[in-house]
Design an enzyme around this catalytic site. Structure first.
Site, PDB file in Angstrom:
ATOM      1  N   GLY A  17       0.828  -1.198   0.000  1.00 21.12           N
ATOM      2  CA  GLY A  17       0.000   0.000   0.000  1.00 21.12           C
ATOM      3  C   GLY A  17       0.860   1.246   0.000  1.00 21.12           C
ATOM      4  NE  ARG A  78      -2.254  -4.364  -0.709  1.00 13.72           N
ATOM      5  CZ  ARG A  78      -1.772  -3.757   0.380  1.00 13.72           C
ATOM      6  NH1 ARG A  78      -0.713  -4.255   0.984  1.00 13.72           N
ATOM      7  NH2 ARG A  78      -2.338  -2.673   0.868  1.00 13.72           N
ATOM      8  CG  ASP A 109       3.636  -6.491   7.678  1.00 15.13           C
ATOM      9  OD1 ASP A 109       3.075  -5.843   6.768  1.00 15.13           O
ATOM     10  OD2 ASP A 109       3.051  -7.329   8.379  1.00 15.13           O
ATOM     11  CB  THR A 132       3.257   1.017   6.230  1.00 15.35           C
ATOM     12  OG1 THR A 132       1.928   0.747   6.720  1.00 15.35           O
ATOM     13  CG2 THR A 132       4.214   0.867   7.396  1.00 15.35           C
ATOM     14  CG  ASP A 134      -1.541   0.189   8.543  1.00  8.99           C
ATOM     15  OD1 ASP A 134      -2.433   1.063   8.510  1.00  8.99           O
ATOM     16  OD2 ASP A 134      -1.571  -0.836   7.845  1.00  8.99           O
ATOM     17  CG  ASP A 136       1.795  -2.243  10.972  1.00  6.46           C
ATOM     18  OD1 ASP A 136       2.609  -1.674  10.201  1.00  6.46           O
ATOM     19  OD2 ASP A 136       0.953  -3.053  10.577  1.00  6.46           O
ATOM     20  NE  ARG A 178      -7.062  -4.728   6.731  1.00  4.80           N
ATOM     21  CZ  ARG A 178      -7.721  -5.135   5.659  1.00  4.80           C
ATOM     22  NH1 ARG A 178      -7.911  -6.418   5.453  1.00  4.80           N
ATOM     23  NH2 ARG A 178      -8.170  -4.262   4.785  1.00  4.80           N
TER      24      ARG A 178
END
Lengths: 342, 342, 342, 342
Positions: A17, A78, A109, A132, A134, A136, A178
């Protein structure tokens, strides 16, 4: 760190993404490489480009004045098929054919798993850069794009507050994340949201329609008629914000409206924070390559730079700040406060 | 216009869905009234305030530096019970008890129906000011809030384009306007959307999943892999953007993502256009009251001001500009162009 | 209008100071031309490109997704030497060598004088499109870029108000518009500025340091300690905002700070209004060319389109709206109001 | 840390130049205090309010939904007279009269000197919170307002780039930070400016008109005609950006334009970063008070919180990051790069 090595040509991809600031990072890689007389190739659409040998040269001309734009000039994607061993071997052949000494992978990741996978089939150096929204990835305080995504979510939450206050209404804003609640927590905190439903908190003690209704009613008792704004991380409620809004309307007999920010969180002008972070990490990636380093992610820690082995970035867990969660959930909760007051 | 009348006290309400610029309009009403030595009362929460006698005085102090904020300092609401005759009589009694000469109603068509209803039970003057993001009132080129809502939708569409381009993806952005496609058309035009699904167009020739899929595939044939962004007016598709995205994914075997802007379109800093429009119409409303006018909406026509009987504002239909629709649908449609080229 | 003519190739230039929306206009010219099978050439850097034969082909690929950006992909410039007769003849030769049927000139009054000049030496059709942030062209309600410039100025004025209120201070914000006060008036109105110094008003009744000081003191008497924000059009005060701030500090013994927005007013994401206006006028220019029209500017009037002979665009005067000026200067002036109240 | 102490009433002031996020900090102080049953008083206009006993109570009602706005609801000011010993004694008497246990001072180094001065005359606890756009306080990675100021400067620089690119021009943007180049460095880095003139660099090796001209010409040689954007910290050039622009025009015979961002850098919606930082530090200040701590500034270090004795915040020096300066000045300098290439 090993001593400096002569690097002549490196490649860069953006993968997974897209995140605001990826362009600033590409620019930094190119300008730094150019400073040291290193050539830069980009493969387009992430690992797909490595497999399809879809490449282009990048020099200063290509990256002049791109740092203010989101997206990625070399496209992202992706790639499912890259997970095969044959695919990594094919990519390695393409990289070798171009005499690439090192590959910079800007992504999340999944992209780093791909980089790790590749490194088992290719001799060149591989450096990951955390790109990213996110946030994370273990090993970097922030990831490229996270700051902009939070700003976008906060901006939407501010707008929702305007109308929520005018009409004394309940709103649910669904944000990205998510698996990790970083965007949810930060945007809730920055906008003064009354409630947040985050993956980390749901795993611990899931909210129910009844518990949410109870909190809304308690807040309205304490404050009088007023607005109530909830931040919901995606995939944390069956049917999402649309369904939760219906459920709350049924119980509260009040209008309750959903808002799905979706991919708006991936676009927009990158914040200064993201541009500077992306720039620093792009520079650092090239410096690491020149030092002979491989298999790590270039990140930040405090005011400084940090490197983390690729596998640790997804194997180790980066948790939400308990300090932040406590502020939102305990200290600033008007209902609990009213109890204390009684 | 009748000759000037001595007005001593007026009231103002904001009613129905709030719209960015309502505060600027309240400010203009108050400053203009103050200039002429007229007192201003506000009833809070629209017609509900008239029924509950929930009022406050407004002078310059209350409205200083509010024009930059969305929402409404005197709150808004929708009132079902006001539709009863007894309710209008109750409101009339409250207005008379405060010795109100005239009432300014800032809102949309539902609010104007209320104003018309009230005028059958009350002797004072009633002036409507078009405050709705939907822009669907006959008698004014623009309504307060419409410009800001379009800007918000366009901003989201721009952000979506950033990521859509990075990933070559299909997106659906759901915007407000269940009865009128003004926000949809303007935001599609301003953002260069590939497709728009608007109430007016759906009534004429409804799009189907098959026709949308065909268009997406045709665009991708003409342009090569590329982004495709669709604007969908709310309530124009069963299940909305979320369902349409699922349907398209099933057929295209490509990721297709929804985004629901929801009430973000009612918030945010009002544009200069909305602030100036709101200011001019607020001033005009007071001037009309001083001229003894009643039962009209204060609007704009071209560079000038215009008045329209309240009932006409909802009975007559304000259509989309055919010039605009043609540009988006015919001239700028890459698929039709490619046919011409063949 | 004359009947349709077969046009095969047109050219486009952007000339003079750039304006947000020029790219949207170029896009509209190209997409419309392509729809009708007409080729488009651009000459770069305005008239300089015509003289230097610095050209490029434009098709959909070049203009896809440029409408959201300010600036101009074909560059702009001011050209002194184009004013010579020989220059226009040279340009005509270049246009003829490329078999150009018509030229679209996007720019302001200087650019239209150039277009008019060229038309005395060249047989092709010439259409002007109003692209200037100053909004000072007779024959179009708005010019491309004006809306965005006002938004930028208003945004700065809002920010200034934040700090002015926190510290109860006096500020002067210098905006563009040396010959016309449109940006000054609109941004003052949209931001609720206490004072504006505009060319049109200065020509009538120039403000002095003494009169400004008197007004500031009167406002502070009426309101108590408070902020005071002034909008100053460029070139309306010797030494500009920097000097005026010093003069006011000397007299008021209070901090008074300047802010020069400068060319920020030419950049930034174009507003929806500017993008739609630019799109409509770009389309209209090509439609006019197909109808055989020449020597006019394509503009808007009310909700519709309008054409004006090029010479009229600078010979006739477009004045400020007296309605708007009165609102700012009389109705909303707290000092006059306090007099009324006494 | 000492053990918890019973605190019943605290006071808060905002002092010195206001900074975006001060309101979020006030809100955090109030909500945290309320959580623990502590009363909060504000004194208005900084130390002036302490001297004039100009105070107000603050509870949740006052601070609900203020975190999205810049400025300070309790006003700020600079106070010369507070520097006297008698003034501090007077302030102490007022604080004691209100039975204040502790004072939170949100401001910059001047405000902390005031806090330190007060602490010699008052027994209550004093906690500083870094609120200044300049980011020049030792002991905290960031100060409240800095992130927003950088975003505002970057936004202006982006807009300038748009027009600079369209016209191939030279621009100078003057930003805040007379003693520290943090805003200048960050905004230059985030916007890809070609040159920056910062206090720290000027002290080391001052740029001259000749050296600037040489660099501009060299960049234009390397890149071809192009834009050139310079960031100038205030007070680093005699006559500022206006004068430097004149000097460069004289030498380059090219238009060169100034832009003074001024106090726009203190306003605008605070970024998420500033709101979260302000919230955390406001909470931390109250927690420190409950722990009996006094005489320190509550700041951040890396991901955590940190405390620094007030005097160190201005006695110790917080320098620019050499890593950042090197990126901008060495790695990304197109001229040096071209030398390497020769």
């Amino acid at each position: 760190m090993s001593s400096e090595k002569t690097i002549q040509r490196i490649a860069v991809i953006t993968s997974g993404g897209d995140a605001p600031g990826m362009n600033a990072c590409i620019r930094a890689v190119v300008l730094t490489a150019q400073h040291y007389g290193i050539e830069v190739l980009a493969f387009r659409h992430g690992y797909e480009g490595l497999l399809n040998n879809d490449w282009q040269r990048l020099d200063e001309t290509n990256v002049l004045h791109i740092l203010q734009y989101s997206g990625t000039i070399i496209k992202s994607a992706r790639s499912e098929r890259f997970k095969q061993a044959e695919a990594a071997q094919e990519a390695a052949r393409n990289l070798d054919a171009h005499q690439i000494d090192a590959l910079v992978v800007i992504g999340g990741d999944g992209s780093f798993r791909g980089a790790d996978h590749l490194s088992h089939h290719w001799d060149g150096q591989v450096i990951g850069v955390p790109g990213t929204i996110d946030n994370d990835l273990f090993g970097s305080d922030d990831t490229i794009g996270y700051s902009t995504a939070v700003e976008t979510a906060m901006d939407a939450l501010d707008k929702i507050r305007d109308t929520a206050e005018a009409m004394d209404r309940v709103f649910i804003v669904e944000v990205m994340g998510r698996h990790a609640g970083f965007i949810g927590l930060s945007s809730a905190m920055a906008s003064g949201a009354e409630r947040m439903i985050l993956p980390e908190l749901q795993r611990e003690k899931p909210l129910t329609v009844a518990s949410i209704v109870k909190h809304i009613e308690a807040v309205q008792r304490v404050r009088g008629d007023s607005s109530y704004v909830m931040v919901l991380s995606e995939h944390q409620w069956p049917g999402g914000a649309v369904r939760l809004a219906e459920q709350l309307e049924d119980r509260l007999h009040l209008p309750c409206r959903p808002c799905l920010l979706g991919h708006t969180q991936r676009g927009g002008r990158p914040t200064a924070h993201d541009r500077i972070l992306a720039t620093r990490l792009g520079v650092h990636a090239v410096q690491l390559i020149r030092q002979g380093v491989s298999g790590v992610m270039a990140g930040t820690s405090g005011q400084g730079l940090a490197e983390t082995p690729l596998a640790e970035t997804w194997q180790k867990r980066k948790g939400l700040s308990q300090e932040w969660v406590d502020i939102q959930q305990s200290l600033f909760n008007p209902v609990k406060k009213s109890k204390n007051g009684s």
